[in-house]
Design a protein around this motif. Sequence first.
Motif, PDB file in Angstrom:
ATOM      1  N   SER A  63       0.829  -1.205   0.000  1.00  0.00           N
ATOM      2  CA  SER A  63       0.000   0.000   0.000  1.00  0.00           C
ATOM      3  C   SER A  63       0.865   1.258   0.000  1.00  0.00           C
ATOM      4  N   HIS A  66       1.534   1.460  -4.066  1.00  0.00           N
ATOM      5  CA  HIS A  66       0.463   1.567  -5.059  1.00  0.00           C
ATOM      6  C   HIS A  66       0.117   3.021  -5.352  1.00  0.00           C
ATOM      7  N   ILE A 118      -6.945   0.968  -2.658  1.00  0.00           N
ATOM      8  CA  ILE A 118      -6.262   2.188  -2.230  1.00  0.00           C
ATOM      9  C   ILE A 118      -6.389   3.284  -3.272  1.00  0.00           C
ATOM     10  N   SER A 347      -1.790   5.962   0.493  1.00  0.00           N
ATOM     11  CA  SER A 347      -0.951   4.810   0.800  1.00  0.00           C
ATOM     12  C   SER A 347      -0.534   4.808   2.266  1.00  0.00           C
TER      13      SER A 347
END
Length: 402
Positions: A63, A66, A118, A347
């Motif tokens: 995360s 991304h 996300i 994120s």
Amino acid sequence: MTRRESSSQPLLLVVLAGLGMVGPFSIDMIFPAFAQMSDALGVTDFALQQLLSAYLVAFAVMSLFHGPISDAVGRKRVIIAGLLVYAAASVASALAPGFGTLVALRAVQGASAGAGQIISRAVVSDLFHGQRAQRVMSHIAMIFGLAPALAPIVGGWLLLAGDWRVMYWFLAAFGLVLVLLTVLFLPESHPAGARSPLRLRPLLTSLWAVWRHRDGRRLALAGMFNFAGMFTLISSAPLFVVGLLGGGEQDFWVLFVPLIGGMVAGSFVSGRAAGLMPPRAMASLGYRISLVGGLLNLALALLPATQGLPWAVLALPVYTFGVALAFPVLTLEMLQLFPQARGAASSVQSFVQLSFNAVIAGVIAPLVAASVAGLAATAVGLTVVGWLGWRRHLAKAAREGA
């Protein structure tokens, strides 16, 4: 199709909500199969909880990347790539020869699943602003909020058609359907002119800049604790439904319907009330409602006569209603702090929440799920911590006139 035209399409909201549903389905759908998996794979209930932790740890680590990657190359490409890897990992999980391999593949699932969940938040901030953004975020939360309630029910139905492996075939198909919907109906909301270079050092710098920002860090932690109490109940579902309430594979709805029903209702009210109540006041109200529901749940759990059904789940809709009322505001409040790095902010926010969720699933939930009262006390305690963090944020904003 222009951005304005695409953002008005109802299918856009469905796609964004569907991307958010990947996580809940990946986590909650396998709960009814825990007993079967324990026998088939020769592992304990505590070991099975690590299927959640492996997924969440990988989700949390990826995360961090991304969002910044989507800031550099665009939102849509990263979402599609992540979904394709997720579908492939789901197929491999269905074919896994043993528990160790399955845990590793769950980590691959987690690493790829976050791309859609996300980045979809950043897409909302790209396309919508102000009250409209709050309404859209609430509508999406209301739709994908159904996923944690539906997932264990669907999982129980799938067990009537096959063993635990059929669940992973379902997740693979779900991922491929989302790829198709993303290609057809999700616009690229981050144009080339607004993108930042894809370099590791700037990427890490943007993440660190978000985390070292005192307000950003405080909001990330407030959001983490806002959801943590609810996730304690979710991740304890096999222990709670089967161990404490004596239910079976088809009975997980007993927990998830009231739990998620309150969340869907809270998301609906949050969307309808956008513009009628200041966002920060709405988040504060959400925390208060959560505390009332959590304390009522704890009181019922402490009385021997009310530790079974329906009392054990009676106050949960009130508790999760408050969680959902605050969630969109906490998310948007943090994203608005970083208008040039929304992907990085999303994120960091997700990393903090998911890392703690992994600790909850792998360590805290197995320890506190020995009793209904233990679960209830842990949930409300986590909510209190989140509320205190939110109050501190408001006090600082008031001092600075922000």
